[in-house]
Design a protein around this motif. Sequence first.
Motif, PDB file in Angstrom:
ATOM      1  N   UNK A 288       0.803  -1.225   0.000  1.00  0.00           N
ATOM      2  CA  UNK A 288       0.000   0.000   0.000  1.00  0.00           C
ATOM      3  C   UNK A 288       0.830   1.266   0.000  1.00  0.00           C
ATOM      4  N   UNK A 289       1.924   1.299   0.779  1.00  0.00           N
ATOM      5  CA  UNK A 289       2.797   2.480   0.792  1.00  0.00           C
ATOM      6  C   UNK A 289       3.450   2.688  -0.571  1.00  0.00           C
ATOM      7  N   UNK A 290       3.857   1.585  -1.193  1.00  0.00           N
ATOM      8  CA  UNK A 290       4.421   1.687  -2.534  1.00  0.00           C
ATOM      9  C   UNK A 290       3.376   2.246  -3.492  1.00  0.00           C
ATOM     10  N   UNK A 291       2.164   1.719  -3.419  1.00  0.00           N
ATOM     11  CA  UNK A 291       1.096   2.177  -4.310  1.00  0.00           C
ATOM     12  C   UNK A 291       0.904   3.690  -4.196  1.00  0.00           C
ATOM     13  N   UNK A 292       0.864   4.186  -2.967  1.00  0.00           N
ATOM     14  CA  UNK A 292       0.675   5.625  -2.754  1.00  0.00           C
ATOM     15  C   UNK A 292       1.830   6.437  -3.330  1.00  0.00           C
ATOM     16  N   UNK A 293       3.053   5.996  -3.083  1.00  0.00           N
ATOM     17  CA  UNK A 293       4.232   6.708  -3.579  1.00  0.00           C
ATOM     18  C   UNK A 293       4.287   6.650  -5.105  1.00  0.00           C
TER      19      UNK A 293
END
Length: 194
Positions: free
Chosen positions: A70-75
């Motif tokens: 999820x953090x990767x997706x946001x970034x």
Amino acid sequence: RLTNVCLDCSNLRLRNRRRVLGFLSAVLLILVVLGTVSWLKVRQVLNQVDSVDLTVKTKRIRLDRLVRNGDFQNTAQAALNSGGVGAESLRTQMDALVRGLSTEGGHATFNKYFLMDPAGKIVLASNAQWEGLQLRSSEAFATLAQADHVSYTYYGFPPLYEDTLVLLTISQVRGPGAATIGTMVGVTESAELE
């Protein structure tokens, strides 16, 4: 006299048989030794191939897990939406995410990485000089834009690498509705491939 000739012939045949058997034994011994050495070399090569195959599979799995994070997706979405504007803070976030991948023997999973938009522009990369470069004209662009969960080796990958062997591990970045919004590529440089 005839008996002596027959005995001489028998002795000669016996000596010839012994020589032939000795020669055949030596040839057989040489063949067994050569066969054993060859078998051991083949096993060594197969073990090395298995090790490389396992390493490449591990890289694909780790990149896939990263892309689903999820953090990767946001970034990634922020970088793709900004077109590379404000990349410094996004690069810091992405560096932390990529470094968070499990390490292999004390080494990072990938030497470098880049995030490419569907048009072929690098919007975020571990090497800031790569950002903004266009890969659409690259021979590998079609593979990068379409391949998913795969690794390819390239010798020379302009404009990023000239006359260098690199392993590119590719995962498509998906947005809402599973549409592809970009491509994440982990780069393993030739020194790590040896």
